[in-house]
Design a protein around this motif. Structure first.
Motif, PDB file in Angstrom:
ATOM      1  N   VAL A 170       0.818  -1.214   0.000  1.00 13.56           N
ATOM      2  CA  VAL A 170       0.000   0.000   0.000  1.00 13.56           C
ATOM      3  C   VAL A 170       0.854   1.267   0.000  1.00 13.56           C
ATOM      4  N   ASN A 186      -3.389   6.331   0.391  1.00 17.38           N
ATOM      5  CA  ASN A 186      -2.216   6.520  -0.466  1.00 17.38           C
ATOM      6  C   ASN A 186      -2.558   6.219  -1.935  1.00 17.38           C
ATOM      7  N   LYS A 187      -1.622   6.569  -2.803  1.00 19.50           N
ATOM      8  CA  LYS A 187      -1.725   6.381  -4.253  1.00 19.50           C
ATOM      9  C   LYS A 187      -2.822   7.271  -4.846  1.00 19.50           C
ATOM     10  N   ASP A 240      -4.906   1.664   0.217  1.00 20.84           N
ATOM     11  CA  ASP A 240      -4.772   1.971  -1.210  1.00 20.84           C
ATOM     12  C   ASP A 240      -6.065   2.608  -1.724  1.00 20.84           C
TER      13      ASP A 240
END
Length: 453
Positions: free
Chosen positions: A237, A341-342, A314
């Motif tokens: 992640v 995140n991302k 994620d």
């Protein structure tokens, strides 16, 4: 300060950090009546060099056979009372590293009347001899161990006497009130009536100042001790990517393969003046890999020991049942941040404290701000002084004693009842400044110092 036995034997220790290949010079410090004699006995000085206070001499430390030169040194003489300990102090400035220092130190300890110093013993002697007050000595210890510029600034405020002056002023205010009360106890018929409400307001004002100092000390403790922040989440992640970004270097291996991090990685950083130990944990999941299982077990331990948990998930996959299970593993008394995140790979909107891209850095500033705020570590220029734990505990005792004055006043008790709690508060503040101390308390305080300080 109460009378405490002062040992006159000369002590010696390495006063600088020693590590292989580190430091051009090292300092070996001796303090006590035999310091100059011991250094003269092991050192050869060429030419006519004058031995007098605050001069630097050049020579060589010689082996016991008088033939082999162990090291080329400078010797600094400081006669009492113009020294750190207010005793005769002699310093040998030799080459750094390890072996040169050890050889010279061994020669020093071979001399009659010389023993190795205990942790903090130089500073303890400085306090006992009146060279330093206790709060300044403690602040020097904080300055040596400071892990950030802000922590060093707070420690320096203590070295300059800020804590001593503040506590002493409060204590003297209480002593003035105590003298007024005791006068009324003995000679009330011969003196003007004492205004109990005015007295109570004065005591409450001191109590409020003490409580503010305690609160400031809690904020300062974060700057001194730092925080442990665990990065937790499912495999892949972005925990390692975030560690590398915040560390500004490649501390962790980053791949697309889940389970790359098999162990607990640590990285020391400073965010807004706050020292932080980042813990990059192994991704928590079910696995048959024995090595990965060990890493996951350590991840669970990190959850319990952290001051804050950053739970990454994620954004491109959304919040999953596994993410929910991880959140439920976080101990109830440990604060946490949900970080999606991302963000660079997804436009999805998911409930999170921060949306982040560990790759591009988007959202990093918001993450740092949220992290410090959640830990109560947001600092500003208003923090000028910071009590250490010992001082803060004593300030709490004094504040609690003053707080009891309200009940004494409400019950209409005689003045001698007021003096009981007032004396307790005065005694506690005296322990902070060093005016009310015993030998065992001093030993306990300075045992936490490094050897050579």
């Amino acid at each position: 300060m109460q009378e405490i036995n002062r040992e006159r034997r000369t002590i010696a220790a390495v006063a600088t950090a020693v590590a292989p290949g580190q430091g051009g010079i090292a300092v070996i410090r001796l303090s006590g009546p035999d310091s100059q004699r011991a250094v003269r006995a092991i050192t050869s000085f060429p030419g006519e060099q004058v031995w007098e206070s605050h001069r630097v001499l050049y020579g060589h430390v010689m082996a016991a056979d008088g033939l082999e030169r162990l090291d080329e040194v400078l010797v600094l003489l400081m006669q009492a009372p113009r020294s750190y300990t207010a005793e005769d102090v002699t310093e040998i400035h030799c080459h750094g590293g390890v072996m040169a220092v050890q050889r010279v130190m061994a020669r020093v300890l071979e001399q009659p009347g010389i023993r190795r110093a205990l942790p903090g013993e130089f500073s303890q002697r400085a306090v006992l001899n009146g060279r330093l007050d206790l709060t300044r000595a403690e602040a020097i210890g904080d300055l040596v161990s400071a892990r950030s510029q802000r922590a060093a600034q707070l420690a320096m405020a203590g070295v300059d006497g800020g804590i001593q002056r503040r506590i002493k002023a409060l204590r003297e205010c209480l002593l003035d009130q105590l003298s007024e009360l005791e006068a009324r106890v003995d000679f009330e018929d011969d003196l003007p009536a004492l205004d109990g409400q005015a007295l109570l307001r004065a005591l409450q004002s001191v109590r409020d100042e003490l409580l503010q100092l305690v609160a400031d000390g809690e904020r300062g403790a974060v700057l001194r001790q730092g925080l442990r922040v665990a990065l937790v989440g499912r495999p892949n992640v972005g925990k390692s990517s975030l560690l590398n970004r915040l560390s500004r270097r490649e501390r962790a291996i980053v791949t697309d393969r889940p389970g790359t991090t098999r162990d607990l990685l640590e990285s020391e950083i400073v965010l807004e003046g706050v020292p932080i130990t980042l813990l990059d944990t192994a991704g928590i999941r079910s696995t048959d890999d024995a090595v990965e299982q060990l890493g996951i077990a350590r991840s669970h331990d990190a959850l319990a020991s952290a001051d804050l948990v950053v739970l990454l998930f994620d954004l491109s996959e959304g919040w999953t049942a596994e993410d929910q299970a991880l959140r439920e593993r976080i101990p109830a008394d440990v604060p946490y941040l949900l970080v999606g995140n991302k963000a660079d790979l997804s436009d999805a909107v998911a409930p999170a404290d921060v949306h982040l891209s560990a790759v591009t850095g988007a959202g990093e500033e918001q993450l740092v701000e949220a992290l410090l705020e959640r830990c109560g570590a947001v600092t500003d220029g208003s923090l000028l002084l910071s009590l250490n734990q010992r001082q803060a505990d004593l300030a709490r005792v004094a504040a609690a004693a003053l707080d009891r004055s309200e009940q004494v006043a409400a019950d209409g008790l005689p003045w001698d009842f007021w003096t009981i709690d007032l004396r307790e508060a005065i005694h506690s503040l005296g322990e902070i400044t060093g005016e009310e101390l015993t030998e065992s308390v001093l030993d306990r305080i300075f045992s936490r110092f490094c050897i050579g300080k």
